[in-house]
Design an enzyme around this catalytic site. Structure first.
Site, mmCIF file in Angstrom:
data_model
loop_
_atom_site.group_PDB
_atom_site.id
_atom_site.type_symbol
_atom_site.label_atom_id
_atom_site.label_comp_id
_atom_site.label_asym_id
_atom_site.label_seq_id
_atom_site.Cartn_x
_atom_site.Cartn_y
_atom_site.Cartn_z
ATOM 1 N N ASN A 12 35.973 47.640 43.077
ATOM 2 C CA ASN A 12 34.712 46.949 43.352
ATOM 3 C C ASN A 12 34.243 47.395 44.738
ATOM 4 O O ASN A 12 34.744 46.918 45.751
ATOM 5 C CB ASN A 12 34.947 45.425 43.313
ATOM 6 C CG ASN A 12 33.713 44.654 43.747
ATOM 7 O OD1 ASN A 12 32.624 45.228 43.855
ATOM 8 N ND2 ASN A 12 33.885 43.371 44.010
ATOM 9 N N LYS A 14 31.525 46.898 46.191
ATOM 10 C CA LYS A 14 30.612 45.943 46.857
ATOM 11 C C LYS A 14 29.406 46.713 47.424
ATOM 12 O O LYS A 14 29.010 47.717 46.849
ATOM 13 C CB LYS A 14 31.364 45.134 47.917
ATOM 14 C CG LYS A 14 32.662 44.539 47.353
ATOM 15 C CD LYS A 14 33.278 43.496 48.213
ATOM 16 C CE LYS A 14 34.544 42.983 47.539
ATOM 17 N NZ LYS A 14 35.125 41.823 48.176
ATOM 18 N N HIS A 99 31.423 37.290 40.270
ATOM 19 C CA HIS A 99 32.234 37.531 41.460
ATOM 20 C C HIS A 99 32.010 36.386 42.449
ATOM 21 O O HIS A 99 30.903 35.871 42.569
ATOM 22 C CB HIS A 99 31.870 38.883 42.094
ATOM 23 C CG HIS A 99 32.829 39.252 43.182
ATOM 24 N ND1 HIS A 99 32.722 38.740 44.454
ATOM 25 C CD2 HIS A 99 33.946 40.025 43.172
ATOM 26 C CE1 HIS A 99 33.735 39.212 45.181
ATOM 27 N NE2 HIS A 99 34.481 39.987 44.426
ATOM 28 N N GLU A 101 31.596 36.303 45.522
ATOM 29 C CA GLU A 101 30.511 36.510 46.499
ATOM 30 C C GLU A 101 29.161 36.187 45.871
ATOM 31 O O GLU A 101 28.255 35.682 46.524
ATOM 32 C CB GLU A 101 30.572 37.946 47.040
ATOM 33 C CG GLU A 101 31.706 38.106 48.043
ATOM 34 C CD GLU A 101 32.352 39.473 48.087
ATOM 35 O OE1 GLU A 101 31.743 40.459 47.636
ATOM 36 O OE2 GLU A 101 33.510 39.545 48.557
ATOM 37 N N GLU A 171 40.666 35.831 40.797
ATOM 38 C CA GLU A 171 40.524 36.183 42.205
ATOM 39 C C GLU A 171 40.445 34.912 43.054
ATOM 40 O O GLU A 171 39.353 34.338 43.216
ATOM 41 C CB GLU A 171 39.248 37.000 42.421
ATOM 42 C CG GLU A 171 39.237 38.322 41.699
ATOM 43 C CD GLU A 171 38.330 39.320 42.401
ATOM 44 O OE1 GLU A 171 38.820 40.398 42.750
ATOM 45 O OE2 GLU A 171 37.154 39.011 42.625
ATOM 46 N N GLY A 177 39.372 39.837 50.623
ATOM 47 C CA GLY A 177 38.973 40.453 51.883
ATOM 48 C C GLY A 177 39.628 39.825 53.105
ATOM 49 O O GLY A 177 39.190 40.053 54.232
ATOM 50 N N SER A 214 42.826 41.136 48.098
ATOM 51 C CA SER A 214 43.635 41.879 49.080
ATOM 52 C C SER A 214 44.729 42.741 48.451
ATOM 53 O O SER A 214 45.810 42.908 49.023
ATOM 54 C CB SER A 214 44.233 40.915 50.120
ATOM 55 O OG SER A 214 43.196 40.277 50.838
HETATM 56 P P1 PGA Z 1 39.513 42.726 48.311
HETATM 57 O O1 PGA Z 1 38.306 42.324 47.329
HETATM 58 O O2 PGA Z 1 40.439 43.625 47.542
HETATM 59 O O3 PGA Z 1 38.843 43.430 49.459
HETATM 60 O O4 PGA Z 1 40.188 41.456 48.711
HETATM 61 C C1 PGA Z 1 38.565 42.022 45.984
HETATM 62 C C2 PGA Z 1 37.280 41.651 45.292
HETATM 63 O O5 PGA Z 1 36.397 41.075 45.933
HETATM 64 O O6 PGA Z 1 37.114 41.918 44.091
#
Ligand code: PGA
Length: 255
Positions: A12, A14, A99, A101, A171, A177, A214
């Site tokens: 992903n 982003k 997601h 976000e 998640e 993140g 992460s």
């Molecule tokens: P990350 O993000 O691996 O940077 O924690 C995962 C995601 O948002 O799908």
């Protein structure tokens, strides 16, 4: 999908990697040695980089390109949204919905996520539904309720016949993140609940369950072997080719 089936690794990106950078990393991935029997590799560039990424992998479509979000309607007065049919027309094979976000920053509700999932599946796109609890929800012991509610809402909008693939990504929001990874026990607990809920709603369908939050080359070797983990949805480690390539290698060894 049983645990020992091949793993699904989804990057992903982003809102990272504009067209030039996206072309470079997609080309590197297209040239990286792995085969489809060992691991599935999917990437989601930002919408503006999708065409160049598709072009970069066109010689080796074993790397699948998809969208980070998708609308439910084929077309219409929905400024700023992404049509599932236009994604199909471009050559995308999948989309992510829900997601955290999108939920937290852009206010997408369970109902809206369910509509997006339904529209995406109905258009023939494989669809990754993201679910997961916040830190506060975990602290108050609400994790299982959140998982059940988010999944239940999405399941209520499932098309009668599934003609494309449904994938669920667990998640935990607090792990995205942040460098904080859920414990093995927490991952196994959440994934087994998700497996149970999927089996009772879709007894004849194999739903892959990904862990996200992460994930990196140092922790994925352990996570990938956990019960009911069928792969990973990876943010930060997916936009650096070397790291993503190491994740592919872990899947190959595991597959
Ligand atoms: P990350 O993000 O691996 O940077 O924690 C995962 C995601 O948002 O799908």
């Amino acid at each position: 999908m049983t645990k020992r089936g091949k793993l699904l690794l989804v990057g992903n990106w982003k809102m990272n990697l504009g067209p030039a950078a996206a072309h470079e990393i997609a080309s590197q991935l297209a040239g990286y040695p792995f085969n489809h029997d060992e691991v599935e590799v999917w990437i989601t560039p930002p919408a503006t980089s999708i065409p160049v990424a598709l072009q970069a992998v066109s010689e080796r479509p074993v790397v699948k390109v998809g969208s980070q979000n998708v609308h439910w309607a084929a077309s219409g007065a929905f400024t700023g949204e992404i049509s599932p049919s236009f994604l199909k027309e471009l050559g995308c094979s999948f989309a992510i919905v829900g997601h955290s976000e999108r939920r937290a920053i852009f206010g997408e509700s369970d109902e809206m996520v369910a509509k997006r999932m339904s529209g995406s599946l109905s258009a023939g796109l494989d669809t990754i539904l993201c679910i997961g609890e916040t830190a506060e929800e975990r602290e108050t012991g609400a994790t299982n309720d959140v998982i059940s509610k988010q999944l239940g809402s999405a399941f209520s909008a499932l098309p009668e016949v599934l003609t494309s693939r449904l994938v669920v990504a667990y998640e935990p929001v607090w792990a995205i993140g942040t460098g904080k990874v859920a414990s093995n026990e927490d991952i196994v607990d959440a994934h087994s609940l998700i497996r149970e809920l999927c089996k009772s709603r879709l007894p004849d369908t194999e739903v892959a369950i990904l862990y996200g939050g992460s994930v990196n080359p140092d922790n994925f070797g352990t996570i990938s072997k956990l019960e009911n983990v069928d792969g990973a949805l990876v943010g930060g480690a997916s936009i650096k080719f070397d790291q993503f390539a190491r994740l592919i290698d872990i899947c190959k060894a595991d597959g």
